[in-house]
Design an enzyme around this catalytic site. Structure first.
Site, PDB file in Angstrom:
ATOM      1  N   THR A  43       4.151   2.430   5.767  1.00  0.00           N
ATOM      2  CA  THR A  43       2.744   1.993   5.857  1.00  0.00           C
ATOM      3  C   THR A  43       1.985   2.934   6.783  1.00  0.00           C
ATOM      4  OG1 THR A  43       1.222   0.306   6.685  1.00  0.00           O
ATOM      5  CG2 THR A  43       3.418   0.273   7.628  1.00  0.00           C
TER       6      THR A  43
ATOM      7  N   GLY B 261       0.832  -1.212   0.000  1.00  0.00           N
ATOM      8  CA  GLY B 261       0.000   0.000   0.000  1.00  0.00           C
ATOM      9  C   GLY B 261       0.861   1.254   0.000  1.00  0.00           C
TER      10      GLY B 261
ATOM     11  N   ARG C  95      -5.574  -2.199   8.632  1.00  0.00           N
ATOM     12  CA  ARG C  95      -5.471  -3.658   8.422  1.00  0.00           C
ATOM     13  C   ARG C  95      -5.750  -4.363   9.749  1.00  0.00           C
ATOM     14  NH1 ARG C  95      -3.365  -6.045   3.950  1.00  0.00           N
ATOM     15  NH2 ARG C  95      -2.289  -4.174   3.347  1.00  0.00           N
TER      16      ARG C  95
ATOM     17  N   ARG D 181       1.047  -5.026  -5.216  1.00  0.00           N
ATOM     18  CA  ARG D 181       1.245  -6.215  -4.381  1.00  0.00           C
ATOM     19  C   ARG D 181       1.559  -7.345  -5.370  1.00  0.00           C
ATOM     20  NH1 ARG D 181      -0.684  -4.096   0.431  1.00  0.00           N
ATOM     21  NH2 ARG D 181      -2.524  -2.780   0.273  1.00  0.00           N
TER      22      ARG D 181
ATOM     23  N   ASP E 113      -0.284   1.986   8.577  1.00  0.00           N
ATOM     24  CA  ASP E 113      -0.854   1.173   9.658  1.00  0.00           C
ATOM     25  C   ASP E 113      -0.043   1.194  10.956  1.00  0.00           C
ATOM     26  OD1 ASP E 113      -2.747   0.416   7.755  1.00  0.00           O
ATOM     27  OD2 ASP E 113      -1.686  -1.413   7.203  1.00  0.00           O
TER      28      ASP E 113
ATOM     29  N   ASP F 298       2.178  -0.745  11.886  1.00  0.00           N
ATOM     30  CA  ASP F 298       2.162  -2.104  12.439  1.00  0.00           C
ATOM     31  C   ASP F 298       3.475  -2.849  12.224  1.00  0.00           C
ATOM     32  OD1 ASP F 298       1.946  -2.334   9.710  1.00  0.00           O
ATOM     33  OD2 ASP F 298       0.339  -3.814   9.733  1.00  0.00           O
TER      34      ASP F 298
ATOM     35  N   ASP G 125       5.827  -5.218   6.216  1.00  0.00           N
ATOM     36  CA  ASP G 125       6.436  -6.509   6.548  1.00  0.00           C
ATOM     37  C   ASP G 125       6.507  -7.457   5.351  1.00  0.00           C
ATOM     38  OD1 ASP G 125       7.130  -6.048   9.145  1.00  0.00           O
ATOM     39  OD2 ASP G 125       5.296  -6.888  10.003  1.00  0.00           O
TER      40      ASP G 125
END
Ligand code: F6P
Length: 336
Positions: A130, A16, A176, A77, A132, A134, A108
């Site tokens: 990202t 993303g 996500r 992706r 996110d 995360d 990741d």
């Protein structure tokens, strides 16, 4: 700046997109050129690498990009990069184009690709990109700051109309599997309830009771931030309206959270990380990921970084709840 043994590097963005990626690309290109390297831009992530969509980059190519959202290298992706055959072909293509070092900007999943390329002899450095937040090895990921500000501003706007109509609003934010965007917005927007997969016990009756109680006490709106990992905001809105009698609307913020001009923080941190990735390649390092911890830009072995675990902080979660109307120990009178 030291002269590098690595003469040609590539840079790609994968997964993303995130605001600030262009600042990182710009830093890789300009720091690389200043270190005496040739820099190649690989378009459309690993898919573009496998399709050999590779261009030479000059300092001018990254002019007027630091302020732009998205990624000038495009992104994708790539399922093929998960297979051993795809990975070997990718390493072969790097060698064919003389790419000795590769900077991978992504999450990741993108680092897992970088890890295998490192095992196949290509020097790779990952940069966390990202919205996110995360990625376990780092307290900062490119794009989170812009995305959380974008979501915060959108939620402020929903709140205006929600109050005017005396409604309950469920606002779904991205992330996500992770609840960082939701939790930060929960605090920043003063939400009444925050639902994140890491903490939510799916006790919807408790939310219904909260809404009924606060209506009785005269509260004009009820903002629920729902993480996409909990999801189903439309259905939840219908159930809550039926159970409370309070008009309830769901708003899914969606991809608007990924766009827009990066904040100052995203521009500066992404630039630092891009420059550091090049410096690591200059030092002959490989299989590293750049991170930010305790006020410093640092680097980790990708294998170790991918094995690290991260969760939303219990203290931050507790503070978020303690400041919301529902869970406060204060008397109702103090709030109105
Ligand atoms: O990882 C970034 C992210 O925006 C997530 O928050 C979201 O779950 C996902 O990407 C959406 O992916 P896509 O743009 O492929 O629909």
């Amino acid at each position: 700046m030291a002269e590098s043994k690595v003469k040609t590097i590539g840079v790609l963005t994968s997964g993303g997109d995130a605001p600030g990626m262009n600042a990182a690309i710009r830093a890789v290109v300009r720091r690389g050129l200043s270190s005496g390297m040739r820099v190649k831009g690989i378009l459309k992530g690993y898919q573009g690498l496998l399709n050999e969509e590779i261009i030479d980059m000059t300092a001018k190519d990254v002019s007027d990009t630091i302020e732009r959202g998205g990624t000038i290298l495009y992104t994708a992706r790539c399922a093929e990069m998960r297979s051993a055959e795809g990975q070997e072909r990718a390493a072969e293509i790097c060698r064919k184009h003389g790419i000795e070092g590769l900077v991978v900007i992504g999450g990741d999943g993108s680092f897992a690709g970088a890890q295998t390329l490192a095992n196949l002899g290509i020097n790779t450095i990952g940069i966390p990109g990202t919205i996110d937040l995360d990625i376990a090895c780092t307290e900062y990921t490119i794009g989170f700051d812009t995305a959380v500000n974008t979501a915060m501003e959108a939620i402020d706007k929903v709140r205006d109309t929600s109050t005017s109509h005396e409604r309950c609003s469920i606002i779904e934010v991205m992330g996500r599997g992770a609840g960082y965007l939701a939790l930060w917005c929960g605090i920043a927007n003063g939400a009444e309830d925050v639902l994140i997969r890491e903490k939510y016990d799916f006790d919807e009756q408790r939310i219904v009771n909260n809404i009924i109680q606060s209506r009785k006490a005269g509260k004009k709106h009820h903002i629920i931030i729902n993480a996409e990992s909990v999801g189903h905001s439309e259905a939840m809105a219908k159930r809550i309206e039926a159970a409370t009698g309070v008009e309830t609307r769901a708003t899914i913020l969606g991809h608007m959270q990924r766009g827009g001009n990066p904040t100052c923080k995203d521009r500066v941190y992404a630039s630092m990380m891009g420059a550091m990735a090049v410096d690591l390649l200059c030092q002959g390092k490989t299989c590293r990921v750049v991170g930010y911890r305790d006020g410093n830009f640092v680097d980790f072995d990708i294998n170790e970084a991918l094995a690290m675990k991260k969760n939303v902080g219990d203290y931050m979660w507790e503070v978020c709840n303690s400041l919301s109307h529902n869970y406060s120990k204060h008397t109702e009178e103090e709030f109105y």
